[in-house]
Design an enzyme around this catalytic site. Sequence first.
Site, PDB file in Angstrom:
ATOM      1  N   HIS A  92      -3.932  11.915   2.989  1.00 40.60           N
ATOM      2  CA  HIS A  92      -3.948  11.764   4.447  1.00 40.60           C
ATOM      3  C   HIS A  92      -4.011  13.143   5.100  1.00 40.60           C
ATOM      4  CE1 HIS A  92      -3.099   8.943   7.915  1.00 40.60           C
ATOM      5  NE2 HIS A  92      -3.150  10.145   8.498  1.00 40.60           N
ATOM      6  N   HIS A 103      -6.679  15.083   7.990  1.00 40.00           N
ATOM      7  CA  HIS A 103      -7.844  14.989   8.861  1.00 40.00           C
ATOM      8  C   HIS A 103      -8.589  16.314   8.904  1.00 40.00           C
ATOM      9  CE1 HIS A 103      -6.993  10.989  10.510  1.00 40.00           C
ATOM     10  NE2 HIS A 103      -5.713  11.336  10.410  1.00 40.00           N
ATOM     11  N   HIS A 136      -5.505   3.321   9.858  1.00 39.75           N
ATOM     12  CA  HIS A 136      -4.201   3.698  10.385  1.00 39.75           C
ATOM     13  C   HIS A 136      -3.507   2.449  10.938  1.00 39.75           C
ATOM     14  CE1 HIS A 136      -5.755   7.698  10.033  1.00 39.75           C
ATOM     15  NE2 HIS A 136      -4.822   8.274  10.760  1.00 39.75           N
ATOM     16  N   GLU A 164       2.506   3.249  12.751  1.00 41.83           N
ATOM     17  CA  GLU A 164       3.226   4.468  13.151  1.00 41.83           C
ATOM     18  C   GLU A 164       3.623   4.342  14.622  1.00 41.83           C
ATOM     19  OE1 GLU A 164       2.958   9.295  12.813  1.00 41.83           O
ATOM     20  OE2 GLU A 164       1.181   8.238  13.525  1.00 41.83           O
ATOM     21  N   ASP A 185      -1.272  14.981   7.381  1.00 44.49           N
ATOM     22  CA  ASP A 185      -1.898  14.459   8.587  1.00 44.49           C
ATOM     23  C   ASP A 185      -2.717  15.537   9.323  1.00 44.49           C
ATOM     24  OD1 ASP A 185      -2.635  12.581  10.441  1.00 44.49           O
ATOM     25  OD2 ASP A 185      -0.649  12.272  11.282  1.00 44.49           O
ATOM     26  N   ASP A 186      -2.086  16.243  10.257  1.00 45.80           N
ATOM     27  CA  ASP A 186      -2.772  17.250  11.073  1.00 45.80           C
ATOM     28  C   ASP A 186      -1.908  18.515  11.153  1.00 45.80           C
ATOM     29  OD1 ASP A 186      -5.187  15.782  12.182  1.00 45.80           O
ATOM     30  OD2 ASP A 186      -3.589  14.442  12.870  1.00 45.80           O
TER      31      ASP A 186
END
Length: 350
Positions: free
Chosen positions: A14, A16, A200, A203, A281-282
Amino acid sequence: MTRPVETLPKAHLHLHFTGSMRPGTLLELADRHGTRLPATLSSQTMVTLSPDERGWFRFQRLYDAARACVRTADDMRRIVLEAAADDAAEGSRWLELQVDPTSYAVHVGGLTPALEIVLQAARDASALTGTTVAVVVAASRVRHPLDARTLARLAARYAGEGAGAVVGFGLSNDERRGDTAEFAGAFDIARAAGLACVPHSGELLGPAHVDATLQALRPDRLGHGVRSGEDPAVLDRLVRGGVALEVCPTSNVSLGVYPDLARVPLRRLVSAGATVALGADDPLLFGPRLAAQYRSAREDHGFDDAGLAALAKASVSASRAPEAVKRELHAAVDDWLALPAEDGTRALAV
């Protein structure tokens, strides 16, 4: 003493594309292209947001500002190479990098060239870093479901195994936007091509949304899915269905889903039998990268080295790495665990 998490072989499922950028790279690209950045993006720190639509709007504004700095094929290649190098330094041996080529198509001649640039960069980065980079093509909830079908057909054309192949199809952006069921057709296209279905869910919204996603999209993994633990029945359905969860603790805290890392229900999910793959994630916005997620499992949730090894193996099992690669990585995790703790600083070759 404990073994360092950086030498623990693992998979990263995961991450991006834009969000993987190094802060220094973003500043260089912004300067090169004459783009003004919000002050928040000038350093790699955890962004603190609220879990409501206002918080997501702020997150999306920052993300869009970073994405606007990616203007050329060389910019795109640099991001992939640096993401692979950063993952390699933290023990990741298999990376599934998620990208929506729509955002970059205007600069490089269309959707197909944009994806091909990323795929070739993934092959090059795999050879240079030793971390195999595969790609997940992701559609956005804020666009029309027909756009998602277009991306699914594009992803299917490049489906394959190993470095520089498309191995999955995702659905990202604000869970509160769009009708999940309307994207089922795109996931049917991806599934028929043998791609992992990795939307996704779970969350920003709770277990009811997870349940709707399970019914409509029949996922192999869920991006996040962390709030499925709020409903034992939904969590049990995930476990029985073998649906893995890509849990990104620092993302959860930055977006205000949980007040701190200790409140992320990692232990509850694992104890219930869920397959959990930790992800960053980011990190451009949220700060910590992959190794920090494993340190949090140790420091905030009490996972010992055997528990961390089990998480690493789960990430490999949930990946779309070829079976031979999975066996090699599982063996490498066993080797890491077999080292005396005081010898854990020795890097392991896979």
